[in-house]
Design a protein around this motif. Structure first.
Motif, PDB file in Angstrom:
ATOM      1  N   PRO A 182       1.189  -0.991  -0.307  1.00 11.86           N
ATOM      2  CA  PRO A 182      -0.138   0.072   0.169  1.00 11.86           C
ATOM      3  C   PRO A 182       0.872   1.467   0.174  1.00 11.86           C
ATOM      4  O   PRO A 182       1.906   1.058   0.354  1.00 11.86           O
ATOM      5  N   LEU A 183       0.463   2.533  -0.708  1.00  8.51           N
ATOM      6  CA  LEU A 183       1.620   3.604  -0.381  1.00  8.51           C
ATOM      7  C   LEU A 183       1.097   4.033   0.625  1.00  8.51           C
ATOM      8  O   LEU A 183       3.060   4.395   0.433  1.00  8.51           O
ATOM      9  N   THR A 184       0.601   3.860   1.631  1.00 11.33           N
ATOM     10  CA  THR A 184       0.800   4.663   2.268  1.00 11.33           C
ATOM     11  C   THR A 184       2.325   3.788   3.613  1.00 11.33           C
ATOM     12  O   THR A 184       3.343   4.544   3.900  1.00 11.33           O
ATOM     13  N   ASP A 185       2.137   2.645   3.234  1.00 11.32           N
ATOM     14  CA  ASP A 185       3.697   1.728   3.735  1.00 11.32           C
ATOM     15  C   ASP A 185       4.815   1.611   2.820  1.00 11.32           C
ATOM     16  O   ASP A 185       5.531   1.751   3.407  1.00 11.32           O
ATOM     17  N   THR A 186       4.334   2.478   1.872  1.00  4.58           N
ATOM     18  CA  THR A 186       5.693   1.995   1.113  1.00  4.58           C
ATOM     19  C   THR A 186       5.839   3.677   1.194  1.00  4.58           C
ATOM     20  O   THR A 186       7.590   3.831   1.030  1.00  4.58           O
ATOM     21  N   LEU A 187       5.856   4.293   1.305  1.00  4.77           N
ATOM     22  CA  LEU A 187       6.210   5.985   1.649  1.00  4.77           C
ATOM     23  C   LEU A 187       7.012   6.296   2.932  1.00  4.77           C
ATOM     24  O   LEU A 187       7.976   6.599   2.762  1.00  4.77           O
ATOM     25  N   ALA A 188       5.875   5.715   4.146  1.00  8.08           N
ATOM     26  CA  ALA A 188       6.863   4.281   5.369  1.00  8.08           C
ATOM     27  C   ALA A 188       8.450   4.015   5.289  1.00  8.08           C
ATOM     28  O   ALA A 188       9.044   4.253   5.864  1.00  8.08           O
ATOM     29  N   VAL A 189       8.400   3.379   4.747  1.00  4.07           N
ATOM     30  CA  VAL A 189       9.349   2.322   4.337  1.00  4.07           C
ATOM     31  C   VAL A 189      10.726   3.482   3.624  1.00  4.07           C
ATOM     32  O   VAL A 189      11.997   3.726   4.447  1.00  4.07           O
ATOM     33  N   LEU A 190      10.322   4.280   2.459  1.00  2.62           N
ATOM     34  CA  LEU A 190      10.994   4.801   1.810  1.00  2.62           C
ATOM     35  C   LEU A 190      11.918   6.449   3.038  1.00  2.62           C
ATOM     36  O   LEU A 190      12.657   6.865   2.715  1.00  2.62           O
ATOM     37  N   ARG A 191      10.638   6.970   3.256  1.00  2.00           N
ATOM     38  CA  ARG A 191      11.201   8.181   4.216  1.00  2.00           C
ATOM     39  C   ARG A 191      12.538   7.777   5.502  1.00  2.00           C
ATOM     40  O   ARG A 191      13.312   8.371   5.445  1.00  2.00           O
TER      41      ARG A 191
END
Length: 273
Positions: A107-116
């Motif tokens: 999910p995009l929210t999870d992806t952003l958490a990882v990438l940040r």
């Protein structure tokens, strides 16, 4: 004859003896076990077979011990045949998280958490250490944040490359073009690997799939990046694409990567009802 570590072995380190439990994996050039220290502390013990340059992870681990973006070293020592590092047991790794997706994107929210978190880690390393092997297996979830681990082929940013830096060790799906050419790795090398991870999180698969080493070499050096799906926001797709530029100097810096991810996340949050 060198001793092969096994459950039940006791490893003496700076803060006490650790008894090895179940083997839980391997990382870089070492074996990883669950372990317990005599005072009741628990963790994961990594044993790295002694060889020229093999102590680099121990040295770098101590250098980065205070970084909140790196899996910390709790204890360190050695046996006759191995260097030893004790670390906290992580909740999971990013490769396990991806496996649970069964080939579907996060999910995009999870992806952003990882990438940040990855970007924050690269900013913390910038100018100090080049990881050179950033990949999902080396990104661990600990205390609610994703952190970098396994500095087995890392080097200090300003260190010259010598025969013991394991310069030619790489993980083919994530290796930057300069690694395939045998050129000196820089912070841009880690940004490229972060771009591969980002592509994988957003699509469920890596941009270049090999399968043989010579295929990976050609793909990373000269093949165009397969387009991201249309449902990936344009700003994020552009950032991933730029992170995967072939020339190292054309990629965003770690600080640029973090700043653009932060801006994208803030803009996205402001649009929520």
């Amino acid at each position: 004859m060198k001793h092969v570590p096994e459950p039940g072995d006791s490893i003496t380190m700076d803060k006490g003896a650790w008894v090895l439990g179940e083997r839980i994996g391997s990382g870089g050039f070492g074996l990883v076990f669950q372990a317990r220290r005599g005072d009741g502390a628990t963790g994961a013990v990594k044993l790295i077979e002694k060889a020229p340059g093999a102590d680099r992870e121990l040295l770098l681990g101590r250098t980065l011990a205070e970084s909140p973006h790196v899996v910390p070293v709790l204890d360190a020592g050695e046996t006759e045949d191995h260097w030893a590092l004790a670390m906290p047991l992580a909740d999971t790794s990013l490769d396990v998280r991806l496996a649970r997706q069964g080939g579907a994107p996060l999910p995009l929210t999870d992806t952003l958490a990882v990438l940040r978190d990855i970007a924050a880690a690269l900013v913390a390393l910038d100018g100090q250490v080049v990881h050179r092997d950033l990949k999902p297996a080396n990104i661990l979830l600990l205390n609610g944040s994703w952190r970098l681990a396994d500095f087995g082929i890392s080097r200090y940013a300003e260190a010259s490359t010598d025969p013991n830096t394991r310069k030619h060790s790489l993980t083919p799906p994530y290796a930057a073009p300069e690694q395939w050419r045998g050129d000196r790795a820089t912070g841009a090398t880690d940004v490229y690997a972060a771009g591969v991870v980002a592509y994988e999180l957003l699509t469920g698969s890596r941009p270049f799939k090999g399968p043989q080493s010579h295929d990976y070499r050609r793909q990373h050096l000269s093949d165009p990046l397969p387009p991201l799906p249309r449902d990936v926001p344009a700003e994020l797709a552009a950032l991933v694409k730029e992170s995967l530029f072939k020339p190292a100097g054309a990629r965003p810096t770690a600080r640029d990567l973090r700043a653009r991810l932060d801006r994208f996340d803030r803009a996205r949050s402001s649009k929520r009802p």
